[in-house]
Design an enzyme around this catalytic site. Structure first.
Site, short mmCIF file in Angstrom:
data_model
loop_
_atom_site.label_atom_id
_atom_site.label_comp_id
_atom_site.label_asym_id
_atom_site.label_seq_id
_atom_site.Cartn_x
_atom_site.Cartn_y
_atom_site.Cartn_z
N GLU A 167 -2.29 -10.98 -6.31
CA GLU A 167 -2.46 -9.54 -6.50
C GLU A 167 -2.40 -9.12 -7.98
O GLU A 167 -1.56 -8.34 -8.40
CB GLU A 167 -1.41 -8.77 -5.71
N GLU A 367 -2.12 -12.70 3.21
CA GLU A 367 -0.97 -11.85 3.57
C GLU A 367 -1.45 -10.76 4.51
O GLU A 367 -2.55 -10.21 4.37
CB GLU A 367 -0.34 -11.17 2.35
#
Length: 466
Positions: A167, A367
């Site tokens: 991220e 995720e």
């Protein structure tokens, strides 16, 4: 009853990170990173003043944890190496205790039939490098590449799935726009430069990995948040959603897969006189060193509409959301603990977008998860947390993953966040995400939740019925 069968050799597992799980013990040789420092300076910013030293103790409990992973059906697991543990000052001397720990951790995973997916950077800048500017400083790119090469050399004979960043938009947003990560600035010019240096570092690490011919794959983990316009028939709403997508998704997705930046983002930054400082040859490096594999983190959608009030926009200090407003869809389904919308179809839309617009690159859900506060309310008489809400969350998302695969999406696996409850940045243990509960008041005692037992059945059957 419908059967949802997944492809052969599908990756079933979960994801975590080094700084959120490992913890610290006296004499472990780990250096300070920005989270250690921020907690020392401002402990009141952390939920219940629980800092990064009090994580789920994986540094001493990893062998127990791997056996629990096996019990709940894992054939793969992602975590990260802590830069500040392996190279305490970010450059220079290697911490041999860290080498031993990561070797033992990786070997134990493999011996248990669990494929290690290893990420190199999960928000944990070594403090020494942050003091010199962190990702704002071009020299950090070089330091990161040396760190990556060290990891490849030490562990690349066994680790066959590497990721450069988790991220990367989050250090940009949190550290330089919205103040939820250190150094908690509000400076879009810095945000743009940080994002650029992260992308360049990723490309250079990919180049180094491929040059070493270690026989594995290297990618990046991106949190992709689909931007939906309030009204698809309103051109201004659509334009707003496209710009939001450019800032928060395509800013990393395009250079990672296509090797180039989206034109609308470049044009917008140029209009603001906020293009990053780029050295000669950089863009060629980004173009030539794209990813082998994409990890997709998905939690919630982003719903936007055209900007309605420009009076609060400061032309001297622009922000991404000067170009759109957020929109709350009526009757949306919510996770009240996080304040996030639950929209399962978003995971399908991402996979179809990757199929249609990004060459159907091999990818996996890296995720997806549901954080819930106060899970102790759901402990049954046997001491197990009955987290039916998590089972429903995963099952309904997996249905859409299955549909995308049936329609040709090249999705290779599903990892939930997270394996065992872990420390979560400034939220500490406020919201629990794990298949396995961790009692931080009883020396980190582990107990498999109902969702963990359910997940084992899914993994063993390589699917489920509903």
């Amino acid at each position: 009853m419908q059967v949802y069968q997944f492809p052969e050799k599908f990756f079933w597992g979960s994801a975590a990170s080094g700084p959120q799980t490992e913890g610290r013990i006296d004499g472990d040789g780990k250096g300070e990173n920005i989270w250690d420092y921020w907690y020392q300076q401002n402990p009141e910013k952390f939920f219940n003043q629980v800092g990064p030293g009090k994580t789920s103790q994986v540094y001493t409990k990893f062998l127990e944890d791997i056996q629990l992973m096996k019990q709940i059906g894992h054939n793969s697991f992602r975590t990260s190496i802590q830069w500040s543990r392996l190279i305490p000052e970010g450059t220079g001397a290697i911490n041999e205790q860290a080498v031993q720990f990561y070797n033992e951790y990786i070997d134990a995973l493999i011996e248990s039939g669990i494929e290690p997916f290893i990420n190199l950077y999960h928000f944990d800048m070594p403090l020494k490098l942050q003091e010199q500017g962190g990702w704002l400083n071009r020299q950090t790119v070089d330091a990161y590449v040396e760190y990556a090469k060290t990891c490849f050399a030490l562990f690349g004979d066994r680790v066959k799935y590497w990721f450069t960043h988790n991220e990367p938009i989050v250090p940009v947003e949190g550290g330089y726009l919205y103040q939820f990560h250190y150094p908690a600035e509000v400076n879009m010019h810095h945000a743009v430069q940080v994002a650029y240096h992260e992308a360049l570092a990723s490309a250079k690490a990919i180049e180094a990995y491929h040059q070493m011919n270690l026989g594995g794959q290297i990618g990046i983990i991106l949190n992709l948040t689909p931007s939906y316009p309030r009204d698809v028939d309103n051109p201004e709403d659509v334009k707003a959603s496209q710009l939001a997508d450019a800032f928060f998704n395509r800013s990393f997705l395009d250079p990672a897969i296509k090797g180039e930046y989206p034109e609308d983002l470049v044009d917008t930054l140029r209009s603001l006189d906020m293009l990053p400082t780029i050295q000669e040859g950089d863009l060629a490096i980004i173009k030539a060193n794209t990813i082998d594999l994409l990890g997709i983190n998905y939690y919630q959608p982003r719903r936007v509409k055209a900007k309605e009030d420009f009076s609060k926009v400061d032309p001297k200090s622009p922000m991404p959301d000067d170009f759109f407003d957020y929109y709350e869809m009526p009757n949306r389904k919510m996770n009240p603990y996080r304040g996030w919308e639950i929209y399962e179809k978003g995971i399908y839309d991402i996979l179809i977008n990757v199929r249609d617009n990004y060459g159907n690159i091999p990818c996996f859900i890296s995720e997806n998860g549901m954080g819930v506060e106060g899970e102790e309310r759901f402990i049954n008489q046997n001491g197990q947390i009955e987290d039916d809400y998590r089972i429903e969350f995963i099952r309904e998302h997996l249905k859409y993953v299955h549909q995308a695969i049936q329609e040709g999406a090249n999705c290779l696996g599903y990892h939930m966040w997270t394996c065992m409850d872990n420390w979560s940045w400034t939220n500490a243990y406020k919201n629990r995400y794990g298949f396995i509960s961790v009692d931080i008041n009883q020396d980190g005692k582990r107990t498999i939740k109902k969702s963990g037992h359910w997940f084992k059945q899914v993994a063993e059957k390589n699917g489920f019925e509903d």
